[in-house]
Enzyme design. Structure first.
Site, short mmCIF file in Angstrom:
data_model
loop_
_atom_site.label_atom_id
_atom_site.label_comp_id
_atom_site.label_asym_id
_atom_site.label_seq_id
_atom_site.Cartn_x
_atom_site.Cartn_y
_atom_site.Cartn_z
N GLY A 13 73.58 -11.00 67.39
CA GLY A 13 74.12 -12.20 68.06
C GLY A 13 75.30 -11.86 68.96
O GLY A 13 76.31 -12.58 68.99
N ALA A 14 75.16 -10.77 69.71
CA ALA A 14 76.30 -10.16 70.44
C ALA A 14 77.05 -11.12 71.35
O ALA A 14 78.26 -11.01 71.51
CB ALA A 14 75.80 -8.96 71.24
N GLY A 16 77.77 -14.23 71.04
CA GLY A 16 78.47 -15.36 70.40
C GLY A 16 79.97 -15.13 70.30
O GLY A 16 80.50 -14.07 70.66
N ARG A 38 69.09 -12.52 72.46
CA ARG A 38 67.71 -12.94 72.65
C ARG A 38 67.24 -12.68 74.07
O ARG A 38 66.06 -12.45 74.29
CB ARG A 38 67.57 -14.42 72.27
CG ARG A 38 67.64 -14.58 70.75
CD ARG A 38 67.25 -15.93 70.30
NE ARG A 38 68.41 -16.80 70.17
CZ ARG A 38 68.38 -17.96 69.54
NH1 ARG A 38 67.25 -18.39 69.01
NH2 ARG A 38 69.47 -18.70 69.46
N LEU A 65 65.88 -12.94 65.51
CA LEU A 65 65.99 -12.79 64.05
C LEU A 65 64.65 -12.89 63.34
O LEU A 65 64.48 -12.37 62.24
CB LEU A 65 66.94 -13.86 63.50
CG LEU A 65 68.42 -13.70 63.86
CD1 LEU A 65 69.23 -14.87 63.33
CD2 LEU A 65 68.97 -12.39 63.32
N TYR A 161 73.96 -26.93 57.36
CA TYR A 161 74.64 -25.70 57.80
C TYR A 161 75.20 -24.97 56.57
O TYR A 161 75.00 -23.76 56.41
CB TYR A 161 75.76 -26.02 58.81
CG TYR A 161 76.60 -24.79 59.12
CD1 TYR A 161 76.10 -23.77 59.94
CD2 TYR A 161 77.86 -24.62 58.55
CE1 TYR A 161 76.86 -22.63 60.19
CE2 TYR A 161 78.62 -23.48 58.80
CZ TYR A 161 78.10 -22.49 59.63
OH TYR A 161 78.84 -21.35 59.87
N LYS A 165 74.26 -21.24 54.92
CA LYS A 165 75.19 -20.12 54.70
C LYS A 165 75.16 -19.66 53.23
O LYS A 165 75.20 -18.46 52.95
CB LYS A 165 76.62 -20.50 55.10
CG LYS A 165 76.81 -20.80 56.58
CD LYS A 165 76.33 -19.70 57.50
CE LYS A 165 77.18 -18.45 57.52
NZ LYS A 165 76.63 -17.42 58.45
N PRO A 188 84.69 -16.29 56.28
CA PRO A 188 85.83 -16.85 57.02
C PRO A 188 85.90 -18.38 56.88
O PRO A 188 84.89 -19.05 56.68
CB PRO A 188 85.54 -16.49 58.48
CG PRO A 188 84.30 -15.67 58.47
CD PRO A 188 83.60 -15.91 57.18
N1 LIG Z 1 82.98 -20.35 64.04
C1 LIG Z 1 83.32 -20.63 62.79
O1 LIG Z 1 84.20 -21.48 62.53
C2 LIG Z 1 82.66 -19.91 61.66
C3 LIG Z 1 83.21 -20.01 60.38
C4 LIG Z 1 82.63 -19.29 59.32
C5 LIG Z 1 81.52 -18.52 59.55
N2 LIG Z 1 80.98 -18.44 60.80
C6 LIG Z 1 79.80 -17.60 61.00
O2 LIG Z 1 80.11 -16.64 61.99
C7 LIG Z 1 78.91 -16.25 62.67
C8 LIG Z 1 79.10 -16.39 64.17
O3 LIG Z 1 79.43 -17.72 64.47
P1 LIG Z 1 80.06 -18.11 65.88
O4 LIG Z 1 81.09 -19.13 65.63
O5 LIG Z 1 80.37 -16.90 66.64
O6 LIG Z 1 78.82 -18.89 66.53
P2 LIG Z 1 78.09 -18.71 67.94
O7 LIG Z 1 79.06 -18.44 69.01
O8 LIG Z 1 77.23 -19.92 68.05
O9 LIG Z 1 77.20 -17.43 67.71
C9 LIG Z 1 76.02 -17.46 66.94
C10 LIG Z 1 75.11 -16.36 67.44
O10 LIG Z 1 73.91 -16.35 66.65
C11 LIG Z 1 72.81 -16.17 67.53
N3 LIG Z 1 71.56 -16.75 66.98
C12 LIG Z 1 71.38 -17.95 66.43
N4 LIG Z 1 70.09 -18.09 66.08
C13 LIG Z 1 69.45 -16.92 66.40
C14 LIG Z 1 68.10 -16.43 66.31
N5 LIG Z 1 67.12 -17.18 65.80
N6 LIG Z 1 67.83 -15.16 66.75
C15 LIG Z 1 68.81 -14.42 67.29
N7 LIG Z 1 70.10 -14.82 67.42
C16 LIG Z 1 70.40 -16.06 66.98
C17 LIG Z 1 73.22 -16.90 68.79
O11 LIG Z 1 72.45 -16.41 69.86
P3 LIG Z 1 72.15 -17.32 71.14
O12 LIG Z 1 73.41 -17.24 71.96
O13 LIG Z 1 70.98 -16.67 71.75
O14 LIG Z 1 71.88 -18.72 70.65
C18 LIG Z 1 74.69 -16.53 68.89
O15 LIG Z 1 74.85 -15.29 69.55
C19 LIG Z 1 77.80 -17.15 62.10
O16 LIG Z 1 77.14 -16.44 61.08
C20 LIG Z 1 78.58 -18.32 61.53
O17 LIG Z 1 77.88 -18.99 60.50
C21 LIG Z 1 81.52 -19.10 61.86
#
Ligand SMILES: NC(=O)c1ccc[n+]([C@@H]2O[C@H](COP(=O)([O-])OP(=O)(O)OC[C@H]3O[C@@H](n4cnc5c(N)ncnc54)[C@H](OP(=O)(O)O)[C@@H]3O)[C@@H](O)[C@H]2O)c1
Length: 318
Positions: A13-14, A16, A38, A65, A161, A165, A188
């Site tokens: 998910g680079a 993100g 993707r 994924l 959601y 997780k 986190p």
């Molecule tokens: N942000 C927070 O507050 C928070 C808190 C706790 C944990 N987390 C966890 O941290 C991680 C990153 O979150 P983030 O905030 O950075 O969210 P984000 O910016 O939405 O990044 C999520 C990434 O996952 C990819 N993804 C989603 N579905 C996919 C699939 N079917 N195949 C391939 N790639 C897929 C997305 O790719 P696309 O760009 O192609 O959609 C995106 O690159 C997640 O596991 C999230 O649950 C986040």
């Protein structure tokens, strides 16, 4: 881990929010990074090529994924894997298919690929929501890594959601234990701080909501906050420290919305803030003591807020 050997890692998910900061940190520390996206040609991943050392050390690999072979191709040849990709939407017409399946099947596909590729260590990004949501926890208990959220409670309350997780992390631990995979997870809190990517991620909207103003009273929810740059440091730390094991709660500040607004008003008095607050959700106390024991340090909340707001102003979101 990998400190003495070749330093090649994969980050899923680079493009993100979290993954971009992690890749920035890894590249600046000499790692070669395979980042899965993707669509490598998509404009939304363009910011990655502006990172220091990207031209020499970053390779973007097309992977989904659900597509095991694409994941295997991405992790092959890497010493370590950071599994960050997961849906960050909280609702939708078919949440079990759109949110839960990519999280759980995606995680298992990544772990299976890591077994096949003989990856030395996998760091999984879980969440504090996999730790704290459990009605049976006593209110005054400070929660640690031994605590697990109640998956069925989340299913019954349509909290998909959080369900995704909990399920993904639980399945990951079951897989790692059965198959002897070296797994570490990071849980986190709500992640704030500046964005490297152009499209705002879900948690940035939690901050932006505080600037909406309006007459309606805002729920005075308790927030568990951590800076995105500190999360990236935590992930690198648990990857590199050979004594790191198990889960790591990664949170820095607990604060209610009303106090958060007060802090923001003192620095940015001219915005339109909520006028009043009503009873909101509480969250049990959580401790990041285990992570701090590895040497993890975190920024002040003020630093995170200022850097987030300045970033939002710069890109026209505020
Ligand atoms: N942000 C927070 O507050 C928070 C808190 C706790 C944990 N987390 C966890 O941290 C991680 C990153 O979150 P983030 O905030 O950075 O969210 P984000 O910016 O939405 O990044 C999520 C990434 O996952 C990819 N993804 C989603 N579905 C996919 C699939 N079917 N195949 C391939 N790639 C897929 C997305 O790719 P696309 O760009 O192609 O959609 C995106 O690159 C997640 O596991 C999230 O649950 C986040």
């Amino acid at each position: 881990m990998a400190e003495n050997g070749k330093k090649s890692v994969c980050v899923t998910g680079a493009g993100g929010y979290v993954a971009s900061w992690l890749i920035k940190l890894l590249l600046s520390n000499g790692y070669t990074v395979h980042g899965t996206v993707r669509n490598p040609g998509d404009e939304k991943n363009g910011h990655l090529w502006k990172l220091e050392n990207a031209a020499e050390k970053l390779k973007l690999v097309k992977a989904d994924l659900f597509d095991f072979d694409s994941i295997l191709a991405a992790v092959n040849g890497c010493d370590g894997v950071f599994h960050v990709a997961s849906p960050s939407t909280t609702s939708g017409p078919n949440p079990e298919v759109d949110i839960v399946e990519p999280a759980v099947k995606g995680t298992l596909n990544v772990l299976k690929a890591c077994s096949e590729a003989k990856t030395q260590r996998v760091v999984l990004v879980s969440s504090f929501v996999a730790v704290v949501i459990n009605p049976s926890f006593p209110k005054d208990k400070v929660l640690d890594e031994a605590c697990w959220s109640d998956k069925e409670f989340c299913r019954n309350t349509n909290n998909w959601y959080c369900f995704s997780k909990i399920a993904a992390e639980a399945e990951a631990w079951a897989y790692a234990e059965t198959n002897g995979l070296n797994l570490v997870s990071v849980c986190p809190g709500i992640i704030l701080g500046p964005m490297l990517q152009h499209t705002p991620n879900a948690s940035t909207f939690i901050l932006l909501d505080l600037f909406k103003g309006g007459d309606e009273a805002m729920e005075n929810n308790l927030r568990v906050i951590v800076d995105v740059r500190d999360v990236a440091e935590a992930m690198k730390l648990v990857y590199e420290r050979s004594n790191a094991q198990g889960r790591y709660i990664c949170t820095s500040h607990m604060i209610k919305n009303e106090d958060l607004v007060q802090d923001l008003k003192e620095i940015y008095p001219d915005y339109n803030y909520p006028k009043s607050f009503k009873q909101g959700r509480g969250v049990p106390q959580v401790s990041s003591e285990k992570l701090q024991g590895l040497g993890w340090k975190y920024r002040t909340l003020k630093q995170t807020l200022v850097d987030s707001v300045e970033n939002c102003k710069q890109i026209g979101l505020l």
